[in-house]
Structures are given as C-alpha cells and as structure tokens.
Design a protein around this motif. Sequence first.
Motif, PDB file in Angstrom:
ATOM      1  N   GLY A 104       2.860  -9.438  -5.688  1.00  0.00           N
ATOM      2  CA  GLY A 104       2.585  -8.124  -5.128  1.00  0.00           C
ATOM      3  C   GLY A 104       1.258  -7.901  -4.436  1.00  0.00           C
ATOM      4  N   ALA A 105       0.425  -8.942  -4.279  1.00  0.00           N
ATOM      5  CA  ALA A 105      -0.887  -8.728  -3.658  1.00  0.00           C
ATOM      6  C   ALA A 105      -0.766  -8.288  -2.198  1.00  0.00           C
ATOM      7  CB  ALA A 105      -1.740  -9.996  -3.763  1.00  0.00           C
ATOM      8  N   GLY A 106       0.255  -8.763  -1.493  1.00  0.00           N
ATOM      9  CA  GLY A 106       0.455  -8.359  -0.100  1.00  0.00           C
ATOM     10  C   GLY A 106       0.793  -6.884   0.010  1.00  0.00           C
ATOM     11  N   ALA A 107       1.736  -6.432  -0.819  1.00  0.00           N
ATOM     12  CA  ALA A 107       2.123  -5.019  -0.813  1.00  0.00           C
ATOM     13  C   ALA A 107       0.957  -4.136  -1.235  1.00  0.00           C
ATOM     14  CB  ALA A 107       3.316  -4.806  -1.743  1.00  0.00           C
ATOM     15  N   LEU A 108       0.213  -4.574  -2.252  1.00  0.00           N
ATOM     16  CA  LEU A 108      -0.935  -3.799  -2.725  1.00  0.00           C
ATOM     17  C   LEU A 108      -1.998  -3.703  -1.635  1.00  0.00           C
ATOM     18  CD1 LEU A 108      -2.322  -2.320  -5.097  1.00  0.00           C
ATOM     19  CD2 LEU A 108      -3.288  -4.526  -5.777  1.00  0.00           C
ATOM     20  N   SER A 109      -2.268  -4.813  -0.946  1.00  0.00           N
ATOM     21  CA  SER A 109      -3.270  -4.817   0.128  1.00  0.00           C
ATOM     22  C   SER A 109      -2.897  -3.849   1.233  1.00  0.00           C
ATOM     23  CB  SER A 109      -3.415  -6.228   0.713  1.00  0.00           C
ATOM     24  OG  SER A 109      -3.849  -7.132  -0.259  1.00  0.00           O
ATOM     25  N   SER A 110      -1.644  -3.902   1.687  1.00  0.00           N
ATOM     26  CA  SER A 110      -1.224  -3.026   2.787  1.00  0.00           C
ATOM     27  C   SER A 110      -1.225  -1.564   2.341  1.00  0.00           C
ATOM     28  CB  SER A 110       0.153  -3.437   3.313  1.00  0.00           C
ATOM     29  OG  SER A 110       1.132  -3.333   2.303  1.00  0.00           O
ATOM     30  N   TRP A 111      -0.825  -1.299   1.095  1.00  0.00           N
ATOM     31  CA  TRP A 111      -0.828   0.071   0.566  1.00  0.00           C
ATOM     32  C   TRP A 111      -2.249   0.625   0.531  1.00  0.00           C
ATOM     33  CZ3 TRP A 111       2.357   3.953  -0.450  1.00  0.00           C
ATOM     34  CH2 TRP A 111       1.951   4.966  -1.315  1.00  0.00           C
ATOM     35  N   MET A 112      -3.191  -0.174   0.084  1.00  0.00           N
ATOM     36  CA  MET A 112      -4.575   0.288  -0.001  1.00  0.00           C
ATOM     37  C   MET A 112      -5.146   0.570   1.386  1.00  0.00           C
ATOM     38  SD  MET A 112      -6.140  -1.815  -3.274  1.00  0.00           S
ATOM     39  CE  MET A 112      -6.002  -3.391  -2.493  1.00  0.00           C
ATOM     40  N   LEU A 113      -4.782  -0.252   2.356  1.00  0.00           N
ATOM     41  CA  LEU A 113      -5.242  -0.004   3.725  1.00  0.00           C
ATOM     42  C   LEU A 113      -4.641   1.287   4.279  1.00  0.00           C
ATOM     43  CD1 LEU A 113      -5.090  -3.612   5.203  1.00  0.00           C
ATOM     44  CD2 LEU A 113      -7.149  -2.248   4.835  1.00  0.00           C
ATOM     45  N   LEU A 114      -3.346   1.492   4.042  1.00  0.00           N
ATOM     46  CA  LEU A 114      -2.652   2.678   4.550  1.00  0.00           C
ATOM     47  C   LEU A 114      -3.178   3.966   3.923  1.00  0.00           C
ATOM     48  CD1 LEU A 114       1.018   1.353   4.680  1.00  0.00           C
ATOM     49  CD2 LEU A 114      -0.382   2.030   6.634  1.00  0.00           C
ATOM     50  N   THR A 115      -3.626   3.883   2.670  1.00  0.00           N
ATOM     51  CA  THR A 115      -4.114   5.078   1.980  1.00  0.00           C
ATOM     52  C   THR A 115      -5.628   5.242   2.113  1.00  0.00           C
ATOM     53  OG1 THR A 115      -4.217   3.834  -0.115  1.00  0.00           O
ATOM     54  CG2 THR A 115      -2.217   5.111   0.312  1.00  0.00           C
ATOM     55  N   GLY A 116      -6.242   4.424   2.953  1.00  0.00           N
ATOM     56  CA  GLY A 116      -7.669   4.557   3.205  1.00  0.00           C
ATOM     57  C   GLY A 116      -8.557   3.999   2.115  1.00  0.00           C
ATOM     58  N   ASN A 117      -8.006   3.146   1.274  1.00  0.00           N
ATOM     59  CA  ASN A 117      -8.777   2.577   0.159  1.00  0.00           C
ATOM     60  C   ASN A 117      -9.198   1.147   0.489  1.00  0.00           C
ATOM     61  OD1 ASN A 117      -9.946   2.359  -2.362  1.00  0.00           O
ATOM     62  ND2 ASN A 117      -8.028   2.050  -3.454  1.00  0.00           N
TER      63      ASN A 117
END
Length: 198
Positions: A104-117
């Motif tokens: 899940g590191a790929g999904a987590l990375s993209s989610w954090m970028l999308l949410t401004g984190n």
Amino acid sequence: MSISKRRLSPVESRGMAMVAARDLLIESGPQAVTLKAVASRIGRTHANLLHHFGSASGLQKSLAEFLTNQVCGSIAEAVVKSRTGEGTVRAIVDLTFDAFDKQGAGALSSWMLLTGNEDALDPIVDAIHALVDEVGEGGHEDREMHEDTLTLVLMALGDALIGERLADSLGLSRHSARDMAERHLEHALERSKAKTES
C-alpha cells in the motif's frame, strides 16, 4: 486481562496503531486510515490516538515511516545477499514493487499528495536515501547507485498506480515492469562489479 484493557506503554500503543493502520491501508485503501478507525480496531479511544499522532496527517506520516523502515530493512538485506550470491536481483525488485503495490505505499503516497500532506512523504524519501547510502559501494557519493534507486522506485510507484491497466492496454504481461526493472538492475550491478574489478 486482555491487551485492549491493560495500560500500554507509548511504544506498545504506537506499535499496535501502526499494525492496525497498515492492515486498514491494505484492506480498504488510504482513505480508511483514520484516527477513529485505527482506535476502534485496537480498542482505544480517538483521544488516545490523537495524543500519539496529533492528527490524521500525523498518523499517515507515522504509517509512511513505519512501512518504509520495514521495507528498507528487507531491501538492504536482499542487496547484501545478492552481493554474496545468496540472493537474487529479482528478490530486490519484488520487495520494492510489493512495498508500493501489495503493502500500500503507492496508494498512501498518492493519497497524501492529493490531500496536501506532502510532508508525510519525507520519511519515505529519507529512508530510501539512507538505504542507498548504506548499500552503495561509495556511500553517499555513489551517484550511479542513486540513479539506479531512483529508476527502481519510480518504476515500482508507477506500476502500483497504473501498471496493471497500462500493461493490459499495451498487451504486455502484468510483470513486464518488474522484468524491465530486473534487467536494469542486473546491468547496473554488472557495471558496478566491472568498475570495482578494473
């Protein structure tokens, strides 16, 4: 007395939270990794998790660090084994690709970028940098190792996000990106070996 009822040390509590957060990430995706969901899973209160992580973004940053440390340790071990002939280049590739895909590191990375984190990605970048310095023949100065690592990580991240659909649309095997990464890394290791022997 059950583990959810007894008083836990801060280290134990954070460790349980990280395992629960990782499981939620794998099972339901990054949007499921909330303080409330993790607290519920480990039998703690939302306030308890808030005390440890400060916010949902703090939880995600800690999760990124937790995942990365686990993965980098495994990759470093695989690199050492490949140099002694005990392991394979494919093992290094599979560990890296699995970290971004199955773990899940790929999904987590993209989610954090999308949410401004974006700051939450710092542990991933820092841990990979430290890993390269540790396993590179020339330490921090091993530019070729840095470039090879960049290639491998970008391939693994891209494959986790769109690899299956892209490979399918191009009529390629699902493991095509892993095969290409393996060939690239084998070539890089041969080049490094030749330079050392010369």
